[in-house]
Structure formats: C-alpha cells, structure tokens
Design a protein around this motif. Sequence first.
Motif, PDB file in Angstrom:
ATOM      1  N   PRO A  52      -5.374  14.376  -3.971  1.00 27.86           N
ATOM      2  CA  PRO A  52      -4.998  13.203  -3.829  1.00 27.86           C
ATOM      3  C   PRO A  52      -3.595  12.992  -3.908  1.00 27.86           C
ATOM      4  CG  PRO A  52      -5.724  13.473  -6.333  1.00 27.86           C
ATOM      5  CD  PRO A  52      -6.035  14.799  -5.390  1.00 27.86           C
ATOM      6  N   ALA A  53      -2.582  13.713  -4.240  1.00 30.61           N
ATOM      7  CA  ALA A  53      -1.013  13.661  -4.107  1.00 30.61           C
ATOM      8  C   ALA A  53      -0.786  13.710  -2.543  1.00 30.61           C
ATOM      9  CB  ALA A  53      -0.585  14.620  -4.939  1.00 30.61           C
ATOM     10  N   ALA A  54      -1.297  14.935  -1.998  1.00 35.49           N
ATOM     11  CA  ALA A  54      -0.954  15.139  -0.570  1.00 35.49           C
ATOM     12  C   ALA A  54      -1.706  14.186   0.183  1.00 35.49           C
ATOM     13  CB  ALA A  54      -1.534  16.493  -0.258  1.00 35.49           C
ATOM     14  N   THR A  55      -2.769  13.571  -0.196  1.00 36.93           N
ATOM     15  CA  THR A  55      -3.312  12.553   0.634  1.00 36.93           C
ATOM     16  C   THR A  55      -2.601  11.348   0.689  1.00 36.93           C
ATOM     17  OG1 THR A  55      -5.678  13.614   0.650  1.00 36.93           O
ATOM     18  CG2 THR A  55      -5.427  11.261   0.845  1.00 36.93           C
ATOM     19  N   LEU A  56      -2.333  10.764  -0.531  1.00 38.30           N
ATOM     20  CA  LEU A  56      -1.456   9.684  -0.793  1.00 38.30           C
ATOM     21  C   LEU A  56      -0.178   9.739   0.167  1.00 38.30           C
ATOM     22  CD1 LEU A  56      -2.450   8.964  -4.267  1.00 38.30           C
ATOM     23  CD2 LEU A  56      -3.053   7.547  -2.427  1.00 38.30           C
ATOM     24  N   GLU A  57       0.520  11.043   0.052  1.00 40.78           N
ATOM     25  CA  GLU A  57       1.760  11.314   0.651  1.00 40.78           C
ATOM     26  C   GLU A  57       1.645  11.039   2.366  1.00 40.78           C
ATOM     27  OE1 GLU A  57       4.317  15.068   1.752  1.00 40.78           O
ATOM     28  OE2 GLU A  57       4.049  14.801  -0.553  1.00 40.78           O
ATOM     29  N   ALA A  91       0.862  -1.148   0.274  1.00 41.78           N
ATOM     30  CA  ALA A  91       0.009  -0.120  -0.139  1.00 41.78           C
ATOM     31  C   ALA A  91       0.688   1.305  -0.018  1.00 41.78           C
ATOM     32  CB  ALA A  91      -0.902  -0.081   1.274  1.00 41.78           C
ATOM     33  N   VAL A  92       1.842   1.329   0.618  1.00 42.16           N
ATOM     34  CA  VAL A  92       2.675   2.472   0.654  1.00 42.16           C
ATOM     35  C   VAL A  92       3.342   2.490  -0.403  1.00 42.16           C
ATOM     36  CG1 VAL A  92       5.098   3.269   1.609  1.00 42.16           C
ATOM     37  CG2 VAL A  92       3.244   2.149   3.256  1.00 42.16           C
ATOM     38  N   ALA A  93       3.864   1.478  -1.241  1.00 48.77           N
ATOM     39  CA  ALA A  93       4.245   1.488  -2.471  1.00 48.77           C
ATOM     40  C   ALA A  93       3.429   2.176  -3.478  1.00 48.77           C
ATOM     41  CB  ALA A  93       5.029   0.270  -2.990  1.00 48.77           C
ATOM     42  N   THR A  94       2.203   1.494  -3.510  1.00 41.31           N
ATOM     43  CA  THR A  94       1.271   2.200  -4.218  1.00 41.31           C
ATOM     44  C   THR A  94       1.061   3.588  -4.176  1.00 41.31           C
ATOM     45  OG1 THR A  94       0.097   0.165  -4.380  1.00 41.31           O
ATOM     46  CG2 THR A  94      -1.273   1.930  -4.836  1.00 41.31           C
ATOM     47  N   ALA A  95       0.873   4.065  -2.657  1.00 38.44           N
ATOM     48  CA  ALA A  95       0.761   5.368  -2.594  1.00 38.44           C
ATOM     49  C   ALA A  95       1.903   6.446  -3.055  1.00 38.44           C
ATOM     50  CB  ALA A  95       0.560   5.549  -0.903  1.00 38.44           C
ATOM     51  N   ARG A  96       2.976   6.084  -2.685  1.00 40.11           N
ATOM     52  CA  ARG A  96       4.025   6.794  -3.128  1.00 40.11           C
ATOM     53  C   ARG A  96       4.121   6.952  -4.651  1.00 40.11           C
ATOM     54  NH1 ARG A  96       5.399   9.432   1.276  1.00 40.11           N
ATOM     55  NH2 ARG A  96       6.328   8.204   2.893  1.00 40.11           N
ATOM     56  N   THR A  97       4.055   5.536  -5.529  1.00 47.36           N
ATOM     57  CA  THR A  97       3.758   5.854  -6.761  1.00 47.36           C
ATOM     58  C   THR A  97       2.869   6.677  -7.453  1.00 47.36           C
ATOM     59  OG1 THR A  97       4.950   3.483  -7.016  1.00 47.36           O
ATOM     60  CG2 THR A  97       3.956   4.303  -9.028  1.00 47.36           C
ATOM     61  N   ALA A  98       1.897   6.741  -6.925  1.00 46.98           N
ATOM     62  CA  ALA A  98       0.450   7.434  -7.355  1.00 46.98           C
ATOM     63  C   ALA A  98       0.648   8.993  -6.916  1.00 46.98           C
ATOM     64  CB  ALA A  98      -0.726   6.725  -6.822  1.00 46.98           C
ATOM     65  N   ALA A  99       1.441   9.079  -5.771  1.00 46.45           N
ATOM     66  CA  ALA A  99       1.568  10.594  -5.587  1.00 46.45           C
ATOM     67  C   ALA A  99       2.512  11.256  -6.488  1.00 46.45           C
ATOM     68  CB  ALA A  99       2.074  10.396  -4.155  1.00 46.45           C
ATOM     69  N   ALA A 100       3.793  10.447  -6.743  1.00 45.34           N
ATOM     70  CA  ALA A 100       4.466  10.992  -7.837  1.00 45.34           C
ATOM     71  C   ALA A 100       3.891  11.236  -9.129  1.00 45.34           C
ATOM     72  CB  ALA A 100       5.687  10.138  -7.825  1.00 45.34           C
ATOM     73  N   ALA A 101       3.224  10.303  -9.609  1.00 45.54           N
ATOM     74  CA  ALA A 101       2.499  10.585 -10.826  1.00 45.54           C
ATOM     75  C   ALA A 101       1.567  11.654 -10.887  1.00 45.54           C
ATOM     76  CB  ALA A 101       1.924   9.225 -11.309  1.00 45.54           C
ATOM     77  N   LEU A 102       0.889  11.717  -9.838  1.00 52.90           N
ATOM     78  CA  LEU A 102      -0.140  12.831  -9.703  1.00 52.90           C
ATOM     79  C   LEU A 102       0.704  14.295  -9.514  1.00 52.90           C
ATOM     80  CD1 LEU A 102      -2.627  11.335  -7.132  1.00 52.90           C
ATOM     81  CD2 LEU A 102      -3.091  11.874  -9.540  1.00 52.90           C
ATOM     82  N   ALA A 103       1.764  14.276  -8.860  1.00 54.44           N
ATOM     83  CA  ALA A 103       2.522  15.371  -8.907  1.00 54.44           C
ATOM     84  C   ALA A 103       3.143  15.906 -10.137  1.00 54.44           C
ATOM     85  CB  ALA A 103       3.788  15.282  -7.620  1.00 54.44           C
ATOM     86  N   ARG A 104       3.560  15.197 -11.199  1.00 54.15           N
ATOM     87  CA  ARG A 104       4.094  15.414 -12.303  1.00 54.15           C
ATOM     88  C   ARG A 104       2.828  15.865 -13.432  1.00 54.15           C
ATOM     89  NH1 ARG A 104       6.809  10.401 -11.250  1.00 54.15           N
ATOM     90  NH2 ARG A 104       5.466   9.391 -12.638  1.00 54.15           N
ATOM     91  N   ARG A 105       1.622  15.965 -12.983  1.00 53.52           N
ATOM     92  CA  ARG A 105       0.533  16.242 -13.944  1.00 53.52           C
ATOM     93  C   ARG A 105       0.689  17.802 -14.145  1.00 53.52           C
ATOM     94  NH1 ARG A 105      -5.252  13.715 -12.119  1.00 53.52           N
ATOM     95  NH2 ARG A 105      -4.807  11.609 -12.655  1.00 53.52           N
ATOM     96  N   PRO A 106       0.388  18.005 -15.122  1.00 58.67           N
ATOM     97  CA  PRO A 106       0.297  19.590 -15.605  1.00 58.67           C
ATOM     98  C   PRO A 106      -0.850  20.283 -14.557  1.00 58.67           C
ATOM     99  CG  PRO A 106       0.094  18.340 -17.476  1.00 58.67           C
ATOM    100  CD  PRO A 106      -0.209  17.478 -16.629  1.00 58.67           C
ATOM    101  N   PRO A 107      -0.576  21.549 -14.318  1.00 58.64           N
ATOM    102  CA  PRO A 107      -1.483  22.352 -13.428  1.00 58.64           C
ATOM    103  C   PRO A 107      -2.995  22.273 -13.951  1.00 58.64           C
ATOM    104  CG  PRO A 107       0.468  23.808 -13.587  1.00 58.64           C
ATOM    105  CD  PRO A 107       0.420  22.298 -14.554  1.00 58.64           C
ATOM    106  N   SER A 108      -3.272  22.142 -15.123  1.00 57.93           N
ATOM    107  CA  SER A 108      -4.716  22.110 -15.707  1.00 57.93           C
ATOM    108  C   SER A 108      -5.267  20.850 -15.455  1.00 57.93           C
ATOM    109  CB  SER A 108      -4.667  22.134 -17.154  1.00 57.93           C
ATOM    110  OG  SER A 108      -4.140  21.060 -17.676  1.00 57.93           O
TER     111      SER A 108
END
Length: 193
Positions: free
Chosen positions: A35-40, A4-21
Amino acid sequence: ARSAVATARTAAAALARRPPSQGKGASPRGACPDPAATLEFLAAELEGNIPEVLKTRDSLMLALGDIKSVAYGSAPLPGLHRYAYRSKVDGSAQPYALYVPEGYDPARRYGLVLALHGASGNDFDMAASIASSSPPDMLVAAPYGRGDLGWSATGETDAMDVLDLVLAGYSVDPARVYLTGRSMGGFGTWRLG
C-alpha cells in the motif's frame, strides 16, 4: 484531486513508519500487497509526475477511488486498477495494472494472465485490452517493466516481481497461470517463458 494526493501522501508516510512485522504479509489476502508504494505512485500520478506513456485518462480517474481503497485498507474493488510495489532493484515505486473479477472470492482458485505490453505501451492499456472481456474466473496482471527495455534486465525482474506479488496476494490456481504479450511483449513472453 489535491485532497486525494494529501490523503495518499499522509497514509503512505504512516505506512512507511510501520515496523517490519506489520509490513508485507500483514494485509489480508486480496488486499493491496504494497500500500505505501501504491499510494506514493497514485499521488505522483494525480500530480502528473509519472512518465508520459503511463498517463491515461481512465487510470487517472480510477486513482481517486484507489487512493481511498488502499489508504483505508479496503479489499480491492473489482475491475481494473493500477497499483505499485517497491522495487528491490532501486527502491522505486513501480506500477502494474491488476484486474480482479466481479465477486472475487479468496476461497476459490482463479486463473492468472500475466500480460506484457509492447514498445511504447503501458501496463494499464495492456491489462485493459484483456480485462475488457470481463473474464469471470481470471485475474489479469500487467507490469510496466520499466517501459521499453524489451523485458530483459530490470524489466524482466519487474515482471517476475509482479507475478510473485499476485501469486502471494491472491487465490491463484498454479495450473492456470498464463503468459502473453503484444509485439515487444511477445518477445518478452518467449524470453520469460
């Protein structure tokens, strides 16, 4: 928990790379606003890297399901959960607890209780004390407010930020927004009100 931690870290990193739009405002009404802050935060919770006062057995167990829900963009599960948002003050992931009633329908308007914890308390336990009655037409949001700051300075900012997040992300009747608190949170209620 490691998975679960690995899933959260991977998803948070992917969300952080999204463009602002594709960031804030892009999630459907009722989905996790940040979602990125929540997963972190949830990953840190599972790893035990959060302040001691925030560690509760119930929130730890819910973190496993919440990671899956937030990582895959599911609508929020009914009941009490802990989320987080990225603070404008210092960029940290700040937790808050949110109760969503069973059968939440974004087409309806719900009341909102903003609940402030007392000294040495936390967001999750404060929200749980109100949510235990399972109010059918109320959302309950409880910020952490940086702990024991007396709901002033950054604690006050955190409370108002959580209020803004819930008002923007959920269907709330503006005539049914309530503020309450216990002990130090009672003082905060007077101060913020």
